[in-house]
Design a protein around this motif. Structure first.
Motif, PDB file in Angstrom:
ATOM      1  N   PRO A   1      35.689  40.082  38.754  1.00  0.00           N
ATOM      2  CA  PRO A   1      35.978  38.576  38.335  1.00  0.00           C
ATOM      3  C   PRO A   1      37.349  38.229  38.083  1.00  0.00           C
ATOM      4  O   PRO A   1      37.764  37.141  38.283  1.00  0.00           O
ATOM      5  N   VAL A   2      38.206  39.051  37.620  1.00  0.00           N
ATOM      6  CA  VAL A   2      39.640  38.892  37.468  1.00  0.00           C
ATOM      7  C   VAL A   2      40.374  38.797  38.649  1.00  0.00           C
ATOM      8  O   VAL A   2      41.059  37.580  38.916  1.00  0.00           O
ATOM      9  N   ILE A   3      39.859  39.546  39.803  1.00  0.00           N
ATOM     10  CA  ILE A   3      40.312  39.447  41.252  1.00  0.00           C
ATOM     11  C   ILE A   3      40.109  37.790  41.717  1.00  0.00           C
ATOM     12  O   ILE A   3      41.015  37.170  42.089  1.00  0.00           O
ATOM     13  N   TYR A   4      38.925  37.393  41.373  1.00  0.00           N
ATOM     14  CA  TYR A   4      38.510  35.950  42.010  1.00  0.00           C
ATOM     15  C   TYR A   4      39.041  35.041  41.082  1.00  0.00           C
ATOM     16  O   TYR A   4      39.822  33.833  41.539  1.00  0.00           O
ATOM     17  N   GLU A   5      39.298  35.247  39.745  1.00  0.00           N
ATOM     18  CA  GLU A   5      40.097  34.414  38.905  1.00  0.00           C
ATOM     19  C   GLU A   5      41.556  33.970  39.520  1.00  0.00           C
ATOM     20  O   GLU A   5      41.972  32.671  39.192  1.00  0.00           O
ATOM     21  N   ARG A   6      42.076  34.893  40.128  1.00  0.00           N
ATOM     22  CA  ARG A   6      43.646  34.691  40.260  1.00  0.00           C
ATOM     23  C   ARG A   6      43.568  34.261  41.769  1.00  0.00           C
ATOM     24  O   ARG A   6      44.855  34.287  42.259  1.00  0.00           O
ATOM     25  N   GLY A   7      42.530  33.831  42.570  1.00  0.00           N
ATOM     26  CA  GLY A   7      42.537  33.116  43.663  1.00  0.00           C
ATOM     27  C   GLY A   7      42.378  34.210  44.795  1.00  0.00           C
ATOM     28  O   GLY A   7      42.840  34.097  46.139  1.00  0.00           O
TER      29      GLY A   7
ATOM     30  N   PHE B   1      39.824  37.571  46.759  1.00  0.00           N
ATOM     31  CA  PHE B   1      38.421  37.826  46.920  1.00  0.00           C
ATOM     32  C   PHE B   1      38.282  39.381  47.001  1.00  0.00           C
ATOM     33  O   PHE B   1      39.147  39.860  47.099  1.00  0.00           O
ATOM     34  N   GLY B   2      36.873  39.780  47.033  1.00  0.00           N
ATOM     35  CA  GLY B   2      36.568  40.987  46.969  1.00  0.00           C
ATOM     36  C   GLY B   2      34.950  41.220  47.024  1.00  0.00           C
ATOM     37  O   GLY B   2      34.231  40.441  47.149  1.00  0.00           O
ATOM     38  N   ILE B   3      34.788  42.570  46.777  1.00  0.00           N
ATOM     39  CA  ILE B   3      33.280  43.087  46.951  1.00  0.00           C
ATOM     40  C   ILE B   3      33.128  44.303  46.363  1.00  0.00           C
ATOM     41  O   ILE B   3      34.139  45.081  46.013  1.00  0.00           O
ATOM     42  N   TYR B   4      31.861  44.564  45.690  1.00  0.00           N
ATOM     43  CA  TYR B   4      31.599  45.598  44.964  1.00  0.00           C
ATOM     44  C   TYR B   4      31.187  46.713  46.454  1.00  0.00           C
ATOM     45  O   TYR B   4      30.359  46.170  46.983  1.00  0.00           O
TER      46      TYR B   4
END
Length: 810
Positions: A704-710, A712-715
Motif C-alpha cells: 500500500p505504501v508503494i501505491y500511495e506514492r504513485g 504500482f506492484g503486486i503480491y
C-alpha cells in the motif's frame, strides 16, 4: 704403518711378527671407524627425518594460503584494493591462475620434502617460522614419503647436512621476499589487465540499518480484517507481524492477502510432504552440500505443449483437467505445479532482440510473438496488424478504433476532476487487450496496471509486454486480485467481457475493494449506450447493484467519433450511505468475499484522504504513517520511509546508472523482485522505464505504501512462477531476496524462472550475502549468462549479469 726400528726394545723381529701386529692394528682401526660411522649416521638420519617432517609441514602451510581462500569470493583481496570492490567480469580467467599457483605451491612443497634432486637448495620452514638453508648433496636414496616412513628407512639414508650460517639465512630471506614481491606484481598486472576495459565502478552497499533490522508491519490492508460482534468488517490498522509469522508464512493465510486462504494455505502435513519431495529430488532447501553441485549444473528444455509461451502456473494441464467447474473461470486462474520447474523455455524460431521504446509501442518483431489470430479477428478495430516481419499496433481498441489518445482525452473532457497525471496517477485496466490504453497513458504521466487472461485472445498480454507496456496475465474469477485494498485511483473497463452483475455482483465488489475511496470506475460497454434487450437487462442489473454499493453515477458521455459512450461511477469517501441503506444487500460480510469494505472513518487511517498530487506524492511519506509505528527497518515509519528513499537514490545515482556497464536506453520493462517501499523504482523516476514492484508474501505488507506514492506492484511468492509470459523483462533487481528465499525453497527453480521471464540481453542485479552470490554465480554461468562479480567494502556481494541467447540442445 711404518716398520719398527732395529734398536727398539725386544730386539729384532721376524716378518711373521710384523704381519700379525699389522692385522691387529687394522682391525682395531676398522672397529673404531665403524663405531664412529654408526654414531654419525644415526644422528644424521634422526636430524634429517625431523627436517623432512618440518619441510612437509611447511609445504602444507604454503598450500594452505590458497586452500583457505573462498573460491571466487575475492574477499581476502578486497582490503588491499580500492574501496569500490574488485571487478571480476572475466572471473573465469582468474581461476586458472589460482589453480596454477596452487599446483606450483604443491610442487614446491614436494621439492622441500626431499625429492632426491642433487645440488638444489631447499627452503625449510620450521614450526617456529624460522628459515633454514639445506644443501643435500647426497640425497640419492631418500624416499619421497612422510616423516614416519622416513624414520623407518633412516638406516638407508646417507644425508650429509651442510652447516647453517647467518649469511645463507639472510640470502634466503631476501630471495623469498623478492619472489613473493614478484608474484604480487604479476598478479596485480593481470588483474589490471582484466579490468582495464571496464568503466570505473562505485558500489554503495546497503548499510547496517537495512540488513540487520527486523521486518515490522507498518500498514493496514482490508484483506487482513477482523470481524466485529455485529458482523461488520472493521478495517485493520497498523498491523504488526511477529517474527514467527514472518518466518512461517505458509502456515498463516494472513500473509497471502491476494489469495483465497483456504485454497492456498498449506497445512502442517502438506508442508512436511513438500520437504520430503524436495529432499528426494536432491535439492533440499538451503542445503550447502547440494548447493555445491550448482557448478556445471546441466539444464534441459521444457517439454510442454505451450512451448515458447510456457507459463507454469497457467499452463498446468494436469491440474486443469482435475477441475470440475469452469463457471467462475477457474481454468484461467493460477494452478502451480507441485514442484516448480527447473527446465528452460525455448526461444521462438527467428527470435530477435526486442525493439526499443518508444518505437516498440507501434511495432514489434513478428517472430518474437508469432501469433496472428488477434490480427485476423481484431485487425478491423486497429488492435494489431501483420506488416511483413513486423506486427504493428495502430493504437486502437474495440471502444476506441480511432486511437487511444483521442479516447483518453474524451474521458478527461467528460470529467475534469480525473486530471490525468496529477489527481489520477495509478489506474487498473481490466481486460486490457493489447494494452494500447495503458501504453498511451504514459503520455499523460499515468501508469496503468493492465491485465487479461491467457485465453482465446491469443497472446494479448504478451503483445503488451513486448511493446514495453505493463501487464500481467490474470482473470477475475473465484480468487481475489493480487493487489491491496484501496490503492487504485481509477479502474477502467472497455468492453472487458466481465459479467459484473452476475453472482450478486461479486466481481464488481472486488473492484470496490481495490478502488481508492473517492476513486472512479469507467465503464465503456454496449449496455451503456445500446438498446438491445440483453444490454437493457444488464444495465438495469448494474444500476441496482451500483446503487446498493453506494456508487454515484457521476456522468454518462458519448464519444461521437468512435460511436461509443462511457459511464463514470465514483466510490463514496465516507460510510454515510452504507449506514443509511434500507436494504442491507449486499451484506457487509459473507464467507464468499462478496462484501463491502467500509470506508475508513478515522482521519489517521489509510483511505480517508486522497494522496498528494503527482509527483509530490512520490517522495512524501503517506499521511497515515506516523512515528508511533515501527517501519520495515526498525525506525519510526516516516523516518524509515525517508531513509529508504535517500538510500536508493544514492545507490542508483552513484552505482547503477554509471557503474555497472548497463545501457539504460535499452531498458524498458523492469521488476524489483523484493520491493519494500518502492525506493528503487522511485529513484528511476526520470528514466523512460516502468517498474513492477513485487512484495513477497512472506514479508511485511508494504505494497500500500508503494501505491500511495504513485507507483504500482503486486503480491507474489517467488517459490512459485510469476504470471507473465517468457522473455518479458529487460532488467530484474533482487535486493536480499535469495538469502530469505533459501529458507523456504531451492534457488534452482527460481533461477529457471528468472531465465524464463528475462529477455535475451536482459540484465540481472543481485545484492545479497557473499555466500549466496557465489552460488548464484555458478548457476548463472551454467546458464551461459555473462557474469560480472563485484564485492563491496562490507563483504556483501553484488552481481551484474546479462542473459545470452543460449539454449540447451534438444
Amino acid at each position: 704403518m711404518g716398520a719398527l726400528s732395529k734398536n727398539s726394545r725386544g730386539g729384532k723381529r721376524g716378518p711373521s711378527f710384523f704381519s700379525w701386529t699389522s692385522t691387529i692394528t687394522i682391525l682395531i682401526f676398522i672397529a673404531f671407524c665403524a663405531f664412529g660411522i654408526y654414531i654419525l649416521t644415526s644422528s644424521a638420519s634422526s636430524t634429517a627425518a625431523q627436517r623432512r617432517s618440518d619441510i612437509a609441514l611447511s609445504s602444507d602451510r604454503r598450500a594452505s594460503r590458497f586452500d583457505l581462500k573462498e573460491p571466487k569470493s575475492a574477499l581476502d583481496d578486497s582490503t588491499a584494493q580500492s574501496e569500490y570492490g574488485t571487478s571480476e567480469e572475466d572471473s573465469s580467467e582468474t581461476q586458472p591462475q589460482r589453480k596454477n599457483e596452487e599446483e606450483e605451491a604443491q610442487k614446491q612443497g614436494d621439492k622441500g620434502s626431499g625429492s632426491g634432486i642433487e645440488g638444489q637448495e631447499q627452503i625449510e620452514h620450521d614450526a617456529d617460522g624460522t628459515v633454514e638453508e639445506n644443501n643435500d648433496s647426497q640425497n640419492q636414496e631418500q624416499s619421497q614419503v612422510d616423516g614416519t616412513v622416513a624414520d623407518e628407512e633412516s638406516g638407508k639414508s646417507e644425508d650429509k647436512l651442510a652447516p647453517e650460517t647467518e649469511q645463507s639465512q639472510d640470502s634466503t630471506d631476501r630471495r623469498i621476499d623478492e619472489e613473493e614481491e614478484k608474484q604480487k606484481q604479476e598478479q596485480a598486472e593481470e588483474e589490471n589487465g582484466n579490468t582495464s576495459h571496464q568503466p570505473e565502478q562505485q558500489i554503495e552497499e546497503v548499510d547496517g540499518r537495512i540488513e540487520n533490522q527486523p521486518e515490522s508491519q507498518v500498514v493496514d490492508d482490508e484483506t487482513r480484517t477482523s470481524k466485529s460482534d455485529d458482523g461488520v468488517i472493521n478495517p485493520a490498522t497498523s498491523l504488526s507481524f511477529s517474527d514467527n509469522q514472518l518466518e512461517n508464512p505458509s502456515k498463516s493465510g494472513n500473509n497471502r492477502p491476494q489469495e483465497n486462504q483456504e485454497a492456498h494455505s498449506l497445512n502442517e502435513e502438506g508442508w512436511k510432504e513438500n520437504e520430503e519431495e524436495q529432499q528426494q529430488s536432491g535439492i533440499s532447501k538451503g542445503n550447502p552440500s547440494n548447493e555445491a553441485s550448482f557448478i556445471g549444473y546441466e539444464w534441459e528444455l521444457c517439454n510442454v505443449t505451450a512451448g515458447a509461451d510456457y507459463i507454469p502456473c497457467l499452463d498446468n494441464e494436469k491440474a486443469i483437467k482435475k477441475l470440475h467447474n469452469f463457471k467462475n473461470y477457474q481454468h484461467r486462474e493460477r494452478h502451480c505445479p507441485e514442484e516448480s520447474p527447473t527446465c528452460l523455455v525455448p526461444l521462438p524460431k527467428g527470435y530477435k532482440r526486442s525493439i526499443e521504446w518508444p518505437r516498440s509501442r507501434d511495432k514489434i518483431w513478428y517472430n518474437n510473438v508469432p501469433h496472428t489470430k488477434l490480427a485476423e479477428v481484431k485487425g478491423h478495430q486497429n488492435w494489431v496488424k501483420v506488416d511483413g516481419e513486423y506486427l504493428t499496433f495502430p493504437g486502437g481498441g474495440t471502444q476506441f478504433i480511432h486511437g487511444a489518445l483521442h479516447y483518453i482525452d474524451f474521458l478527461q473532457q467528460s470529467l475534469r476532476t480525473i486530471a490525468w497525471g496529477k489527481h489520477t496517477r495509478v489506474i487498473l485496466d481490466v481486460g486490457c487487450g493489447v494494452a494500447s490504453f495503458g501504453g498511451y497513458l504514459f503520455d499523460r504521466d499515468v501508469i496503468t496496471m493492465s491485465f487479461a487472461p491467457k485465453d482465446e485472445h491469443e497472446a494479448q498480454v504478451q503483445f503488451a509486454l513486448e511493446r514495453g507496456i505493463p501487464a500481467i496475465s490474470a482473470v477475475m474469477g473465484s480468487q481475489r486480485l493480487p493487489f491491496p485494498s484501496k490503492v487504485f485511483d481509477l479502474i477502467h473497463c472497455a468492453r472487458c467481457r466481465v459479467p459484473w452483475h452476475a453472482d450478486g455482483g461479486m466481481l464488481l465488489l472486488e473492484l470496490n475493494r481495490v478502488l481508492r475511496p473517492g476513486g472512479y470506475f469507467v465503464w465503456s460497454a454496449t449496455p451503456v449506450y445500446q438498446k438491445l434487450k440483453e444490454d437493457l437487462e444488464i444495465w438495469k442489473a448494474m444500476s441496482s447493484l451500483t446503487k446498493s454499493m453506494c456508487w454515484d453515477l457521476v456522468t454518462i458521455k458519448k464519444d461521437k467519433l468512435n460511436g461509443v459512450a462511457a459511464a463514470i461511477y465514483r466510490k463514496p469517501s465516507s460510510n454515510e450511505c452504507y449506514d443509511n441503506r434500507k436494504n442491507q444487500s449486499p451484506p457487509m460480510y459473507i464467507p464468499l468475499k462478496a462484501c463491502i469494505h467500509r470506508v475508513p472513518a478515522d482521519a489517521s487511517e489509510r483511505g480517508t484522504k486522497w494522496p498528494m498530487e503527482w509527483p509530490q506524492r512520490l517522495k512524501t511519506p503517506p499521511y497515515w504513517l506516523d512515528s508511533s509505528q515501527t517501519g520495515f527497518y526498525g525506525k519510526p515509519a516516516p523516518l524509515d520511509f525517508k531513509s529508504d528513499y535517500d538510500h536508493w537514490k544514492q545507490i542508483v545515482t552513484k552505482s547503477y546508472l554509471n557503474g555497472l556497464g548497463i545501457n539504460w536506453s535499452k531498458i524498458r520493462n523492469v521488476m524489483d523482485m523484493r520491493a519494500v517501499y518502492g525506493g528503487f523504482a522511485a529513484a528511476l523516476k526520470d528514466m523512460k522505464i516502468w517498474v513492477m514492484n513485487v512484495v513477497n508474501t512472506d514479508s511485511s505488507d508494504t505494497l500500500p505504501v508503494i501505491y500511495e506514492r504513485g507507483l504500482f506492484g503486486i503480491y507474489h511468492d517467488w517459490c512459485e512462477s510469476f504470471s507473465t509470459y517468457p522473455r518479458t523483462y529487460d532488467l530484474l533487481h533482487a535486493d536480499q531476496l535469495f538469502s530469505k528465499l533459501k529458507e523456504r525453497c531451492s534457488i534452482v527453480p527460481v533461477m529457471a524462472e528468472i531465465d524464463r521471464i528475462m529477455r535475451p540481453g536482459g540484465k540481472l542485479i543481485v545484492r545479497d550475502e557473499s555466500t549466496v552470490t557465489n552460488e548464484l554465480e555458478s548457476l548463472l554461468k551454467s546458464l551461459h549468462w555473462e557474469v560480472q562479480l563485484i564485492f563491496s567494502k562490507d563483504n556483501k556481494g553484488i552481481i551484474a549479469a546479462e542473459k545470452s541467447d543460449w539454449r540447451p540442445e534438444t
